[in-house]
Design a protein around this motif. Structure first.
Motif, PDB file in Angstrom:
ATOM      1  N   ASN A 125      67.900  84.982  24.853  1.00 24.16           N
ATOM      2  CA  ASN A 125      67.724  85.353  26.254  1.00 24.16           C
ATOM      3  C   ASN A 125      66.625  86.400  26.414  1.00 24.16           C
ATOM      4  O   ASN A 125      65.767  86.281  27.294  1.00 24.16           O
ATOM      5  N   VAL A 126      66.631  87.415  25.565  1.00 25.65           N
ATOM      6  CA  VAL A 126      65.573  88.430  25.618  1.00 25.65           C
ATOM      7  C   VAL A 126      64.228  87.797  25.259  1.00 25.65           C
ATOM      8  O   VAL A 126      63.204  88.110  25.877  1.00 25.65           O
ATOM      9  N   ALA A 127      64.230  86.894  24.286  1.00 21.61           N
ATOM     10  CA  ALA A 127      62.991  86.219  23.908  1.00 21.61           C
ATOM     11  C   ALA A 127      62.411  85.449  25.097  1.00 21.61           C
ATOM     12  O   ALA A 127      61.199  85.472  25.327  1.00 21.61           O
ATOM     13  N   LEU A 128      63.271  84.808  25.868  1.00 22.15           N
ATOM     14  CA  LEU A 128      62.799  84.094  27.059  1.00 22.15           C
ATOM     15  C   LEU A 128      62.192  85.045  28.079  1.00 22.15           C
ATOM     16  O   LEU A 128      61.141  84.758  28.663  1.00 22.15           O
ATOM     17  N   ASP A 129      62.850  86.180  28.306  1.00 24.55           N
ATOM     18  CA  ASP A 129      62.315  87.160  29.248  1.00 24.55           C
ATOM     19  C   ASP A 129      60.954  87.680  28.797  1.00 24.55           C
ATOM     20  O   ASP A 129      60.011  87.765  29.591  1.00 24.55           O
ATOM     21  N   VAL A 130      60.858  88.030  27.520  1.00 27.09           N
ATOM     22  CA  VAL A 130      59.595  88.549  26.984  1.00 27.09           C
ATOM     23  C   VAL A 130      58.533  87.453  27.012  1.00 27.09           C
ATOM     24  O   VAL A 130      57.375  87.701  27.363  1.00 27.09           O
ATOM     25  N   PHE A 131      58.930  86.246  26.669  1.00 24.77           N
ATOM     26  CA  PHE A 131      58.006  85.107  26.680  1.00 24.77           C
ATOM     27  C   PHE A 131      57.421  84.899  28.074  1.00 24.77           C
ATOM     28  O   PHE A 131      56.210  84.745  28.236  1.00 24.77           O
ATOM     29  N   ALA A 132      58.286  84.918  29.083  1.00 22.20           N
ATOM     30  CA  ALA A 132      57.820  84.739  30.469  1.00 22.20           C
ATOM     31  C   ALA A 132      56.889  85.873  30.868  1.00 22.20           C
ATOM     32  O   ALA A 132      55.887  85.650  31.555  1.00 22.20           O
ATOM     33  N   TYR A 133      57.177  87.084  30.444  1.00 22.48           N
ATOM     34  CA  TYR A 133      56.346  88.236  30.776  1.00 22.48           C
ATOM     35  C   TYR A 133      54.966  88.149  30.120  1.00 22.48           C
ATOM     36  O   TYR A 133      53.949  88.430  30.745  1.00 22.48           O
ATOM     37  N   LEU A 134      54.931  87.752  28.850  1.00 20.94           N
ATOM     38  CA  LEU A 134      53.668  87.746  28.107  1.00 20.94           C
ATOM     39  C   LEU A 134      52.791  86.534  28.378  1.00 20.94           C
ATOM     40  O   LEU A 134      51.585  86.572  28.171  1.00 20.94           O
ATOM     41  N   LYS A 140      49.813  77.612  29.959  1.00 12.73           N
ATOM     42  CA  LYS A 140      50.911  76.651  29.903  1.00 12.73           C
ATOM     43  C   LYS A 140      50.983  75.941  28.556  1.00 12.73           C
ATOM     44  O   LYS A 140      52.040  75.498  28.143  1.00 12.73           O
ATOM     45  N   GLN A 141      49.856  75.859  27.862  1.00 13.67           N
ATOM     46  CA  GLN A 141      49.808  75.178  26.574  1.00 13.67           C
ATOM     47  C   GLN A 141      50.828  75.770  25.593  1.00 13.67           C
ATOM     48  O   GLN A 141      51.515  75.049  24.899  1.00 13.67           O
ATOM     49  N   HIS A 142      50.930  77.102  25.540  1.00 12.88           N
ATOM     50  CA  HIS A 142      51.853  77.752  24.617  1.00 12.88           C
ATOM     51  C   HIS A 142      53.274  77.832  25.165  1.00 12.88           C
ATOM     52  O   HIS A 142      54.214  78.025  24.412  1.00 12.88           O
ATOM     53  N   ALA A 143      53.424  77.692  26.455  1.00 14.61           N
ATOM     54  CA  ALA A 143      54.705  77.998  27.093  1.00 14.61           C
ATOM     55  C   ALA A 143      55.650  76.817  27.246  1.00 14.61           C
ATOM     56  O   ALA A 143      56.851  76.972  27.114  1.00 14.61           O
ATOM     57  N   LEU A 144      55.125  75.678  27.552  1.00 14.60           N
ATOM     58  CA  LEU A 144      55.998  74.580  27.967  1.00 14.60           C
ATOM     59  C   LEU A 144      56.950  74.076  26.892  1.00 14.60           C
ATOM     60  O   LEU A 144      58.135  73.861  27.162  1.00 14.60           O
ATOM     61  N   LYS A 145      56.485  73.900  25.687  1.00 17.79           N
ATOM     62  CA  LYS A 145      57.342  73.329  24.643  1.00 17.79           C
ATOM     63  C   LYS A 145      58.565  74.202  24.351  1.00 17.79           C
ATOM     64  O   LYS A 145      59.691  73.708  24.384  1.00 17.79           O
ATOM     65  N   ASN A 148      60.888  74.199  27.523  1.00 26.33           N
ATOM     66  CA  ASN A 148      61.569  72.919  27.718  1.00 26.33           C
ATOM     67  C   ASN A 148      62.731  72.750  26.731  1.00 26.33           C
ATOM     68  O   ASN A 148      63.773  72.220  27.084  1.00 26.33           O
ATOM     69  N   ALA A 149      62.547  73.225  25.500  1.00 27.75           N
ATOM     70  CA  ALA A 149      63.612  73.138  24.502  1.00 27.75           C
ATOM     71  C   ALA A 149      64.831  73.948  24.940  1.00 27.75           C
ATOM     72  O   ALA A 149      65.972  73.568  24.663  1.00 27.75           O
ATOM     73  N   CYS A 150      64.600  75.036  25.652  1.00 23.82           N
ATOM     74  CA  CYS A 150      65.703  75.892  26.099  1.00 23.82           C
ATOM     75  C   CYS A 150      66.517  75.258  27.225  1.00 23.82           C
ATOM     76  O   CYS A 150      67.655  75.670  27.476  1.00 23.82           O
ATOM     77  N   LEU A 151      65.959  74.278  27.891  1.00 21.90           N
ATOM     78  CA  LEU A 151      66.693  73.629  28.968  1.00 21.90           C
ATOM     79  C   LEU A 151      67.916  72.875  28.450  1.00 21.90           C
ATOM     80  O   LEU A 151      68.826  72.572  29.215  1.00 21.90           O
ATOM     81  N   ALA A 152      67.940  72.602  27.138  1.00 24.19           N
ATOM     82  CA  ALA A 152      69.076  71.899  26.536  1.00 24.19           C
ATOM     83  C   ALA A 152      69.990  72.844  25.753  1.00 24.19           C
ATOM     84  O   ALA A 152      70.899  72.391  25.073  1.00 24.19           O
ATOM     85  N   ASP A 153      69.768  74.143  25.855  1.00 22.29           N
ATOM     86  CA  ASP A 153      70.580  75.117  25.126  1.00 22.29           C
ATOM     87  C   ASP A 153      72.035  75.041  25.586  1.00 22.29           C
ATOM     88  O   ASP A 153      72.314  74.783  26.761  1.00 22.29           O
ATOM     89  N   ARG A 160      69.362  78.986  32.445  1.00 18.60           N
ATOM     90  CA  ARG A 160      68.955  79.619  33.705  1.00 18.60           C
ATOM     91  C   ARG A 160      67.661  80.419  33.524  1.00 18.60           C
ATOM     92  O   ARG A 160      66.727  80.309  34.316  1.00 18.60           O
ATOM     93  N   THR A 161      67.598  81.191  32.449  1.00 21.51           N
ATOM     94  CA  THR A 161      66.402  81.994  32.193  1.00 21.51           C
ATOM     95  C   THR A 161      65.191  81.104  31.939  1.00 21.51           C
ATOM     96  O   THR A 161      64.082  81.417  32.383  1.00 21.51           O
ATOM     97  N   ALA A 162      65.388  79.987  31.247  1.00 20.77           N
ATOM     98  CA  ALA A 162      64.285  79.055  30.995  1.00 20.77           C
ATOM     99  C   ALA A 162      63.761  78.472  32.305  1.00 20.77           C
ATOM    100  O   ALA A 162      62.543  78.350  32.498  1.00 20.77           O
ATOM    101  N   VAL A 163      64.658  78.117  33.203  1.00 16.58           N
ATOM    102  CA  VAL A 163      64.237  77.583  34.509  1.00 16.58           C
ATOM    103  C   VAL A 163      63.435  78.640  35.274  1.00 16.58           C
ATOM    104  O   VAL A 163      62.386  78.342  35.861  1.00 16.58           O
ATOM    105  N   LEU A 164      63.916  79.881  35.262  1.00 16.50           N
ATOM    106  CA  LEU A 164      63.178  80.953  35.940  1.00 16.50           C
ATOM    107  C   LEU A 164      61.807  81.174  35.317  1.00 16.50           C
ATOM    108  O   LEU A 164      60.823  81.385  36.023  1.00 16.50           O
ATOM    109  N   ALA A 165      61.751  81.132  33.991  1.00 18.03           N
ATOM    110  CA  ALA A 165      60.466  81.316  33.299  1.00 18.03           C
ATOM    111  C   ALA A 165      59.498  80.191  33.629  1.00 18.03           C
ATOM    112  O   ALA A 165      58.307  80.420  33.864  1.00 18.03           O
ATOM    113  N   LEU A 166      60.005  78.961  33.673  1.00 15.74           N
ATOM    114  CA  LEU A 166      59.150  77.836  34.057  1.00 15.74           C
ATOM    115  C   LEU A 166      58.631  78.004  35.478  1.00 15.74           C
ATOM    116  O   LEU A 166      57.482  77.681  35.776  1.00 15.74           O
TER     117      LEU A 166
END
Length: 170
Positions: A125-134, A140-145, A148-153, A160-166
């Protein structure tokens, strides 16, 4: 700021958990820069490999608070704690990594993206927050894969965090 009368360095190097934690908190609250002196950095670095989980976590947090963003020396030092055995140290290391890593830096983004697959849900969850921030909108090249993998967590908070980050990348 050198180590105030060498007391802070002595406390950091003492191996005594209570003294180490107090010294690290003092450094955070003093607002000094990490460039204050090599003895301060060496003492904090020593705490990053302490046997006690809370000392390691506090040392990583201290670097995140004091280091200038983009300073590769400290980015590398914090990156080492991303593989710590304890989930809490990895979580704090991710937060510090997010503070000192530069937005849009492909190496930093890739490293954080890898942390999205951590075994611990709180770390993910923290990784997703930091990922979205950075990750900048155009990156998008580095972000989408990884996102998208987190959508099946299995964890709904991760999804939820993955959807917000997207949504931030749109």
């Amino acid at each position: 700021m050198a180590c105030e009368g060498q007391d802070l360095c002595h406390d950091l190097q003492s191996g005594l958990q209570r003294k180490q934690l107090q010294a690290l908190k003092s450094l955070q609250h003093a607002g000094v820069t990490i460039e204050a002196g090599p003895e301060v950095m060496a003492a904090i670095s020593g705490c990053m490999t302490a046997a006690q989980t809370d000392v390691r976590a506090m040392a990583v947090k201290t670097i995140g608070v004091l280091a200038e963003p983009g300073n590769q020396k400290y980015i590398d030092l914090v990156r080492e704690r991303l593989t710590d055995d304890h989930w809490f140290v990895r979580r704090v290391a991710l937060e510090s990594y997010g503070r000192i890593g530069l937005k849009g830096d492909p190496d930093v983004i890739t490293t954080v993206g890898d942390m999205i697959r951590d075994d611990n849900a709180e770390v993910r969850n923290v990784a997703l927050d930091v990922f979205a921030y950075l990750t900048e909108k155009g990156d998008k090249q580095h972000a989408l894969k990884p996102l998208n993998a987190c959508l099946a967590d299995w964890n709904p908070e991760i999804r939820r965090t993955a959807v917000l980050a997207l949504g931030l990348l749109a």
